[in-house]
Design a protein around this motif. Structure first.
Motif, mmCIF file in Angstrom:
data_model
loop_
_atom_site.group_PDB
_atom_site.id
_atom_site.type_symbol
_atom_site.label_atom_id
_atom_site.label_comp_id
_atom_site.label_asym_id
_atom_site.label_seq_id
_atom_site.Cartn_x
_atom_site.Cartn_y
_atom_site.Cartn_z
ATOM 1 N N UNK A 85 2.257 7.862 -8.368
ATOM 2 C CA UNK A 85 3.715 7.861 -9.045
ATOM 3 C C UNK A 85 4.034 6.631 -9.823
ATOM 4 N N UNK A 86 3.205 5.497 -9.648
ATOM 5 C CA UNK A 86 3.751 4.219 -9.937
ATOM 6 C C UNK A 86 2.737 3.724 -10.941
ATOM 7 N N UNK A 87 3.150 2.820 -12.017
ATOM 8 C CA UNK A 87 2.082 2.426 -12.727
ATOM 9 C C UNK A 87 1.057 1.294 -11.995
ATOM 10 N N UNK A 88 0.022 1.309 -12.361
ATOM 11 C CA UNK A 88 -1.001 0.475 -11.582
ATOM 12 C C UNK A 88 -0.716 -1.180 -11.960
ATOM 13 N N UNK A 89 -1.033 -1.874 -10.680
ATOM 14 C CA UNK A 89 -0.688 -3.316 -10.929
ATOM 15 C C UNK A 89 -1.752 -3.821 -9.807
ATOM 16 N N UNK A 90 -2.146 -5.124 -10.115
ATOM 17 C CA UNK A 90 -3.120 -5.849 -9.412
ATOM 18 C C UNK A 90 -2.732 -6.546 -8.260
ATOM 19 N N UNK A 91 -1.215 -6.851 -8.187
ATOM 20 C CA UNK A 91 -0.740 -7.832 -7.305
ATOM 21 C C UNK A 91 0.224 -7.222 -6.032
ATOM 22 N N UNK A 92 0.161 -6.012 -5.931
ATOM 23 C CA UNK A 92 0.868 -5.165 -4.846
ATOM 24 C C UNK A 92 -0.174 -4.983 -4.134
ATOM 25 N N UNK A 93 -0.212 -5.322 -2.746
ATOM 26 C CA UNK A 93 -1.009 -5.076 -1.602
ATOM 27 C C UNK A 93 -0.262 -4.201 -0.492
ATOM 28 N N UNK A 94 -0.920 -3.564 0.337
ATOM 29 C CA UNK A 94 -0.456 -2.723 1.479
ATOM 30 C C UNK A 94 -1.388 -2.857 2.591
ATOM 31 N N UNK A 95 -0.685 -3.244 3.825
ATOM 32 C CA UNK A 95 -1.481 -3.241 5.000
ATOM 33 C C UNK A 95 -1.610 -1.696 5.684
ATOM 34 N N UNK A 96 -2.855 -1.219 5.757
ATOM 35 C CA UNK A 96 -3.097 0.038 6.316
ATOM 36 C C UNK A 96 -4.011 0.105 7.526
ATOM 37 N N UNK A 97 -4.688 -1.173 7.791
ATOM 38 C CA UNK A 97 -5.684 -1.226 8.890
ATOM 39 C C UNK A 97 -7.114 -1.160 8.471
ATOM 40 N N UNK A 98 -8.048 -2.022 9.287
ATOM 41 C CA UNK A 98 -9.185 -2.250 8.755
ATOM 42 C C UNK A 98 -9.936 -1.168 8.393
ATOM 43 N N UNK A 99 -9.972 -0.013 9.525
ATOM 44 C CA UNK A 99 -10.882 1.003 9.134
ATOM 45 C C UNK A 99 -10.569 1.738 7.808
ATOM 46 N N UNK A 100 -9.295 2.261 7.842
ATOM 47 C CA UNK A 100 -8.798 3.006 6.633
ATOM 48 C C UNK A 100 -8.800 1.890 5.364
ATOM 49 N N UNK A 101 -8.715 0.744 5.410
ATOM 50 C CA UNK A 101 -8.786 0.115 4.409
ATOM 51 C C UNK A 101 -10.159 -0.123 3.647
ATOM 52 N N UNK A 102 -11.225 -0.252 4.618
ATOM 53 C CA UNK A 102 -12.567 -0.397 4.278
ATOM 54 C C UNK A 102 -13.116 0.830 3.669
#
Length: 245
Positions: A99-116
């Motif tokens: 629901x948001x325009x793509x962008x390269x500079x916004x990061x989100x912490x979700x936890x290592x297993x989820x992120x990988x």
């Protein structure tokens, strides 16, 4: 943090700066009214305190948004962020999902297993949560990270008074998805299963989130604070005079 320290050690570069992180409802409403975002206050990932924007200060008085393709010598962060539990929140080609325009500079912490897992399967957060919703305690999603195997699955609350689920390990966390239930992640071990009642878990998360932010988000899916069951039980005992559990 560890990721930035590792980036500087591995590349010899510096100048990375977080320029936007937590936003309250009033700040988000102001941005929405100015046309700078499609999310009203109460529906933004930034309310979680786990999303942030990143920019590069080049040391000559100039700066730019973080972009691994445009500034390839800074690509280490995009390549290794998942190892530290971070993902690009609005990746390219996922606009309809986020629901948001793509962008390269916004990061989100979700936890290592989820992120990988998200990185390996090219999933945005919304797609990942949708996928986890199809897994149960009897048929969990297995993720290997840091030499450990994790079992991830969804537990729906659905307005019931009590929900019981067999956790296939003695070590686990549960995070509300702010939709209809909880994402549970458990270390896969040879320990005997635990039968856990989630009625207190649901009530405590509800009370804690209402107390902390006084809002719920339904459009932007957010992993809330993850507690161990022992912490939940302790919280219930401490707060039982304040809330009906």
């Amino acid at each position: 943090n560890k990721m930035m320290s590792a980036f500087e050690t591995e590349t010899g570069l510096g100048g990375m700066q977080v320029f936007s992180g937590y936003r309250d409802k009033a700040d988000q409403d102001s941005r929405y009214e100015d046309g700078n975002t499609g999310f009203r206050g109460g529906y933004s990932d930034y309310h979680s305190g786990r999303s942030f924007n990143l920019k590069i200060n080049f040391g000559d008085g100039t700066s730019d948004y973080y972009n691994a393709e445009k500034y390839s010598k800074y690509s280490w962060i995009a390549e290794h962020a998942a190892e530290y539990g971070f993902v690009v929140r609005y990746p390219d080609g996922k606009d309809e999902k986020t629901g948001e325009d793509s962008r390269t500079y916004t990061f989100r912490y979700v936890g290592v297993p989820h992120a990988l897992y998200m990185q390996e399967h090219n999933l945005c957060l919304e797609e990942y949560i949708d996928r986890v919703h199809s897994y149960s305690a009897d048929n969990p999603l297995e993720i290997t990270a840091d030499g450990k195997t994790y079992q991830v699955f969804y537990v729906g609350i659905g307005g019931t008074k009590d929900v019981q689920v067999t956790i296939p390990s003695g070590t686990y966390t549960a995070s509300g998805d702010n939709i209809s239930g909880y994402i549970v992640i458990a270390n896969k071990t040879n320990e005997r299963p635990l039968l856990v009642s989630l009625v207190k878990l649901a009530a405590v998360f509800l009370c804690f989130e209402l107390w902390k932010t006084s809002l719920f988000t339904k459009k932007s899916f957010i992993f809330t604070d993850a507690f161990s069951y022992n912490q939940i039980e302790s919280f219930v005992l401490q707060e039982k005079t304040k809330y009906i559990i």
